[in-house]
Design an enzyme around this catalytic site. Sequence first.
Site, short mmCIF file in Angstrom:
data_model
loop_
_atom_site.label_atom_id
_atom_site.label_comp_id
_atom_site.label_asym_id
_atom_site.label_seq_id
_atom_site.Cartn_x
_atom_site.Cartn_y
_atom_site.Cartn_z
N GLY A 50 43.34 27.26 69.22
CA GLY A 50 42.70 27.62 67.95
C GLY A 50 43.31 28.89 67.43
N CYS A 77 45.88 26.95 75.59
CA CYS A 77 46.20 28.03 74.65
C CYS A 77 44.98 28.93 74.43
CB CYS A 77 46.77 27.46 73.36
SG CYS A 77 47.56 28.74 72.38
N TYR A 78 44.35 28.90 73.22
CA TYR A 78 43.17 29.74 73.04
C TYR A 78 42.09 29.39 74.07
CZ TYR A 78 38.87 31.70 71.34
OH TYR A 78 37.69 32.39 71.28
N HIS A 165 51.15 24.13 75.19
CA HIS A 165 50.48 22.93 74.65
C HIS A 165 51.02 21.66 75.31
CE1 HIS A 165 48.22 24.79 71.34
NE2 HIS A 165 49.17 25.70 71.39
N GLU A 167 49.95 18.76 74.99
CA GLU A 167 49.73 17.58 74.13
C GLU A 167 50.89 17.32 73.17
OE1 GLU A 167 48.32 20.48 73.97
OE2 GLU A 167 47.74 21.10 71.96
N ASP A 222 44.67 0.34 57.22
CA ASP A 222 43.48 1.13 57.58
C ASP A 222 42.20 0.52 57.00
OD1 ASP A 222 45.47 2.77 58.52
OD2 ASP A 222 45.29 4.26 56.92
N LYS A 361 47.71 6.26 63.15
CA LYS A 361 48.11 4.98 62.54
C LYS A 361 48.41 3.90 63.59
CE LYS A 361 49.10 3.49 58.40
NZ LYS A 361 48.17 3.82 57.33
#
Length: 505
Positions: A50, A77-78, A165, A167, A222, A361
């Site tokens: 964050g 991280c944060y 990170h 991710e 979608d 997506k």
Amino acid sequence: MILVLDFGGQYNQLIARRVRENHVYCEVHAASNFDKVRELRPEGIILTGGPQSVYGSDVSLPPRELFELGIPILGICYGAQAMAHVLGGTVKPATVSEYGKTDVEVVDGASKLFAGVEKKSVAWMSHTDRIFAAPENFTVTAVTKDCPVAAMEDASRKLYAVQFHPEVVHTVEGMKIFSNFVDICNCARNWQMSSFVAKTVAELKSKIGGGKVLCALSGGVDSSVAAVLLSKAVGKNLTCVFVDHGLLRKNEAAEVKAVFSGFDLNFVAVDAAERFLNKLRGVTDPERKRKIIGEEFIRVFEEVSKKIGAVDYLVQGTIYPDVIESGLGKSAVIKSHHNVGGLPDFVDFKEIVEPLRLLFKDEVRQAGRELGLPEHIVNRQPFPGPGLGIRIIGEVTAEKVRLVQDADAIYREEVARAGVDKNLAQYFAALTNMRSVGVMGDGRTYDFAIALRAVLTSDFMTAEAAQIPWDVLSRVANRIVNEVKGVNRVLYDCTSKPPATIEFE
Ligand code: XMP
């Protein structure tokens, strides 16, 4: 399940996605929502990154008790800094910020979080504060040149933290780290897209009951997936509304009507081309255009709902990139997607329901397959709600719509004929607001330039310009200038996202 507590970082849904890729169910909730821990009783918790500093004025910090529940926690991280700070470690601003790809070294071969991870690898860093000293009972498990605590853990309490990170795809060992955390949490790895479909249908059923629902259906993947989910949940209480705003691709309105009148659905098509064009007259600012289109959609849906009577819910096929780019929480507004940031302040429905809001997506496509949608719908390239309105730079006029429709139809036809469309995530023609001099026959022309775009991406948050074979491009350019009156130049857009975006406005 794993609960992700969201402190406002840019990559937070990617964290959820990495957990889902390990076949574990995952929910993301605002970091202030610590009650969710008791309600959901997760097997593991992830504290996200964050923009805050643990020393900021209205900073949100996890309560100390969170770390005493015995649930495995991974701080990123944060989230790592917050864990260190709350448990008595030292977090300080660094003299050198680390940003981007960074060499990381694992220094504790016994760490379960780093099991099977190369001792030296590359990770994605993005921080200014850093942990200088780990809290009592923690061991440092990884370091970088400038970061004395790039990872730390107290394995006895199952508390883990990484400054980088995992991710983000640039963290080479990121997937392994998530997989290890899932093992630490003892999660069953039995979640599938079919579980998402079943759970969502059940939730929609209990939320909507016997109420009436209107679904905004554009014919894209979608909204089609959202419509089928809803139809499974509420059956004939669902009406799908397709709005032809006059900014669709060539022949698209007829094609969508043909496909969906074949489904067992209440399907209503509204021709609203003239009213959208009238509202857009003289408007050049992209954000204003988006907001006008977003509002007009809602007004049309409200009118249809009044005719049906007693419709409480409006369903939209909003997906995660729409949400994040429209500015979610503390993230910046990139563009107001028509169905999120482009919504007017007042919407005359009890609630807007967005069952795909947290999916990317490619995950929506998987859900579509689960629901039995035909491949030609599941694999349709995305087309934005505001349509050609954001592919015509500057003022939208009926004449410009015709130019871009005709150029785009030629581009799509030639790309498909050459068989290169299968690899492209999205490709289209846009009308630049630039006129330039040309020569045709023996005469001078002063006409518009068309820009062609084609991108490779799976998440649509980042994208690379595709390399379309030159002979295909030159055939397209040739046909466009010959067949589309008013265009005398064709350009190819070689920019990636970032720094550009996929659409032009
Ligand atoms: P950008 O241009 O932001 O586009 O890189 C990312 C993806 O989102 C689509 N897009 C939209 N889709 N409503 C939509 O339904 C919108 O307002 C909107 N704006 C962009 C775009 O086509 C691409 O697939």
